[in-house]
Structure formats: C-alpha cells, structure tokens
Design a protein around this motif. Structure first.
Motif, short mmCIF file in Angstrom:
data_model
loop_
_atom_site.label_atom_id
_atom_site.label_comp_id
_atom_site.label_asym_id
_atom_site.label_seq_id
_atom_site.Cartn_x
_atom_site.Cartn_y
_atom_site.Cartn_z
N TYR A 1 4.86 25.07 -11.06
CA TYR A 1 4.40 24.32 -9.89
C TYR A 1 3.83 25.18 -8.78
O TYR A 1 3.22 24.67 -7.85
CB TYR A 1 5.54 23.46 -9.35
CG TYR A 1 5.95 22.42 -10.33
CD1 TYR A 1 5.18 21.28 -10.52
CD2 TYR A 1 7.08 22.60 -11.13
CE1 TYR A 1 5.55 20.33 -11.46
CE2 TYR A 1 7.45 21.66 -12.06
CZ TYR A 1 6.68 20.52 -12.23
OH TYR A 1 7.04 19.59 -13.17
N GLY A 2 4.07 26.49 -8.85
CA GLY A 2 3.51 27.36 -7.85
C GLY A 2 4.37 27.45 -6.61
O GLY A 2 5.25 26.63 -6.37
N ALA A 3 4.09 28.48 -5.82
CA ALA A 3 4.88 28.71 -4.62
C ALA A 3 4.70 27.60 -3.59
O ALA A 3 5.59 27.33 -2.79
CB ALA A 3 4.50 30.06 -4.00
N LEU A 4 3.55 26.95 -3.60
CA LEU A 4 3.28 25.92 -2.59
C LEU A 4 3.78 24.56 -3.03
O LEU A 4 3.78 23.62 -2.24
CB LEU A 4 1.78 25.85 -2.29
CG LEU A 4 1.15 27.16 -1.82
CD1 LEU A 4 -0.32 26.94 -1.45
CD2 LEU A 4 1.90 27.71 -0.60
N ARG A 5 4.16 24.43 -4.29
CA ARG A 5 4.59 23.17 -4.85
C ARG A 5 3.48 22.11 -4.72
O ARG A 5 2.47 22.30 -4.06
CB ARG A 5 5.88 22.66 -4.21
CG ARG A 5 7.06 23.59 -4.37
CD ARG A 5 7.47 23.67 -5.86
NE ARG A 5 8.75 24.39 -6.01
CZ ARG A 5 8.85 25.70 -6.07
NH1 ARG A 5 7.77 26.45 -6.03
NH2 ARG A 5 10.02 26.28 -6.20
N ALA A 6 3.69 21.01 -5.38
CA ALA A 6 2.62 20.02 -5.47
C ALA A 6 2.28 19.41 -4.12
O ALA A 6 1.13 19.10 -3.84
CB ALA A 6 3.05 18.92 -6.44
N ALA B 1 1.93 20.52 -1.19
CA ALA B 1 1.48 21.38 -0.10
C ALA B 1 -0.03 21.47 0.00
O ALA B 1 -0.58 22.45 0.45
CB ALA B 1 2.07 22.78 -0.29
#
Lengths: 212, 212
Positions: free
Chosen positions: B197-202, B204
């Motif tokens: 999902y990445g550091a920013l999450r969905a 963001a």
DNA sequence: GTCTATAGTCCGATAGAC
DNA sequence: GTCTATCGGACTATAGAC
C-alpha cells in the motif's frame, strides 16, 4: 581533487581501490593488487591514507558525504512531501548509477573485526537519518506520520533503493538483461511509486484482506 | 543433520563458520579461527567440505533452499494474493530472525574473484524468481500486474525485507535500541503494508503530484 | 613523494600417521 | 575421521635510500 588534469597517485589509488573493494571485498583485496593497477607502490597507500583501513574509511566518507548532501538538498528545500521524495529518489539513483562500486563498497562492508569502520558508518547514517527526521517528517500530516516508523521504514527504503546496485551481477544473469539507459529511464520514479503508493496502488482495495 | 544429540564436527564447523563469515566476511575469516572455535583441525574443513569456498557455498545453499521452500509454501498454496504476500513476509522474517547471520552471509557475499559463488547465487535466485512468476504473478488482475516489473520489484522487495538484518549492528547504534520481541511483533506486517500500500497508504491522495 | 627491500605474520591446502 | 606438521605463498606495515 583535481578535476581536469591527470589524476594524482592518491586519486588513482582511491579509484582502483573502490573498484577492487567493491568487486572482491575489502579483505580479499591486497594492497599489492591495488598499487599495481594504480601504478604506484605499497608504501604510497600508507603515506597518503595511513593504512588500508583508513583507505577504506576515506572511500566510505565520499559516499556518506554525498548521501548527506543529497538528503539536505532534496528532502529539504521547497515543495510538497511527495515531490521531495521523488526528487530524493532521482538524485540518489543518479548518484548510484554513476558510482555503483562506491555504493556496494560503502553499504556492504560492515566488518566486526574493524570496529572503527562500524562506528564510522553508524555516525554517518545517524546524520542522514537526522536530516530526514528534521526536514521531512514534520511536513507529513499526522494521519500519515503516525505509521511512519523510521527504524523500520529507513532501512526498508534504503534497501529498496540500493539492492539493485548491490546485486547487479546476479540480476543481470537472473533476468538475462544488461541494465542500459532505457532501463534506468523511469527507475527512480518506479521505486518512488512503490514506496509511496505500494505495489497494489491506491485503486486495488478489492484485493485487500487487511484488518486496519 | 542430527537434531537432538551433540552436533558433529561438520555441524560445529558450519555453525562457527556462519557466524564468523557473517561478522567479519568470508575473506577475513581464516580456517584456523573457525576450527579453533569449533574444536577441530584445519584438515577437517577440507575433509568434510572440500575447500573453504565449498564451505561457503554449502552454507549459502542452506539459505537459498529454505527461501525457495518458503516461496513455494507461501506464494503458492491457497488464498488471495494479499494473503499470500503477508504469509510470505511473515515466514521470511521469522526465518531471518532465527538466522540473521545466515542471511547476512548469503546475501552480502558476492565476490567477483569466486565466480563459482556468483553463478551459484544467480542459479538459486532464478529458481525463486520462477516460483514468484509462476505461482503468484498470474493471480493478479491485469491492471495491477501491468506495472509489476519483476526485475525492479524483486530486488526492491528483497532489499526492503532483508536490509534490517544486514545492517542491524548499525541500526542498533543509530536508533539507540535493541531489537526485541516487541519490535518484531508486527515487523513483517508493517513491511507488507509498506510494499503493498505504500508509505502514504491509499487515502493520502491529497499529497499527490503524480502524473499517471 | 616515491621507491625497494624486508620483517613478521597469517593464509589455504595437503601429506602422512593413527 | 581426526590429527599434526609443513609447504609455498600472500598479507600489511615500515625502515631507509633517493
């Protein structure tokens, strides 16, 4: 430090040592082999650098000094957080591409029998982490910052960024390809997308079974 | 292979060599030091393993064989893709935790002056990549699979997973902490969240300036 | 600054006894 | 299977000449 004229003995030793330390490892590389390729004598290493270990540390210093200035320039400066991350990845990858052997040498060598080297690396890494913590982290909204744990994200991101360069000989063989300009065209941005948005990207929630 | 009784000479040599190769590096570690700690003689290394290089390769073999079976068990099997990734990360991290020195040894050592070792690693990595490509990638919907480039994501994910264990002495110093059970409680899932999902999450997307 | 020569140590591998 | 003894070579560091 001469940029244009012929490299000095000291510079030639540094160049050859970077290549050999990266390819064979610090311990497996003898001073004889370095100075033979550099066209110098063993005594020149100890005259210009002090010892073999000091030579290694001075090469690592080049890497960590550059990484620190990249962090200051890209994570600091103007722009929203995502732009800074992207800028950081592009600058780091550009540096890694130009100095793949320096990257491998500086990251991989961590010999417990040379405690001075381990301390030196810890000190330099700490300074870079401080740049991230002071100039970048405070920009993030609390909802995001809450789940960014630097002790987890830091090494994970660094590993994602650098492992291509650490493993390149193996990767070329595994994927039957040579990494040319075309490959690196979007390399930094692909990694930035992966780190910021994840492999599933934002729209892929239908796959999810996550709990939080 | 005896699990309960006292370890044989061969097993003791393997254990000590794993620790020393990981801490000091393959080249910096002499056979004399290994056999002294293992309570054996130099000749035993060559009798049981054939040579110092063959000893290194046999240790690496333990790592890559286990990583292959983890890939088969976790990326294959039942369940939706995300569950498989999470399962894979948990199994890999559990293995890394129990064998941090084996991880460091197997991943870090890539000496150009031992081409047999480089070829061996390439062969084993290729087999693991094949498991991923054959049992996992086809499960993903085309919209996601389209941007998964194994030659980029493979090393990036492996680097994110392993770098904590490669750099642990430095990280303990940088973050002034020792990594205990509490730290590792959610470690694998945090990495899985980061990668998927990445550091920013969905949620963001407001931070975004991305083009695609 | 640069060299040669050398001191002193350690290396991996193996022969041969048991 | 395990050992000791040893071979031939490579290592880092340094002394001393220029």
């Amino acid at each position: 430090m001469s940029m244009n004229s012929e490299p000095s003995v000291k510079e030639r030793i540094a160049q050859v040592a970077t290549r050999l330390f990266a390819r064979k490892g610090y311990s497996a590389t003898g001073l004889r082999e370095i100075v033979k390729e550099a066209g110098a004598s063993v005594a020149m290493v100890n005259y210009h650098f002090g010892s073999k270990e000091a030579l290694l540390q001075s090469l690592m210093d080049i890497f960590f000094t550059k990484m620190h200035s990249i962090a200051v320039d890209t994570l600091g400066g103007d722009g929203p957080p995502e732009l800074r991350v992207r800028r950081h990845f592009r600058a780091a990858i550009a540096f890694f591409r130009q100095n793949p052997e320096l990257v491998r040498l500086a990251i991989t060598e961590l010999p417990h029998d040379l405690p001075g080297i381990v301390e030196f690396k810890a000190d330099r890494v700490m300074k870079i982490v401080s740049v991230f913590a002071n100039t970048f982290l405070p920009l993030l909204p609390e909802t995001i910052r809450a789940h960014i744990r630097p002790e987890i994200y830091g090494p994970a991101v660094m590993g994602a960024l650098s492992s291509h360069f650490l493993l390149r000989p193996v990767l070329e063989s595994v994927f039957s390809m040579s990494f040319d300009d075309a490959f690196y065209e979007n390399f930094a941005d692909e990694l930035a997308d992966l780190v910021m948005y994840g492999a599933l990207r934002a729209g892929a929630v239908e796959l999810s079974d996550r709990k939080d």
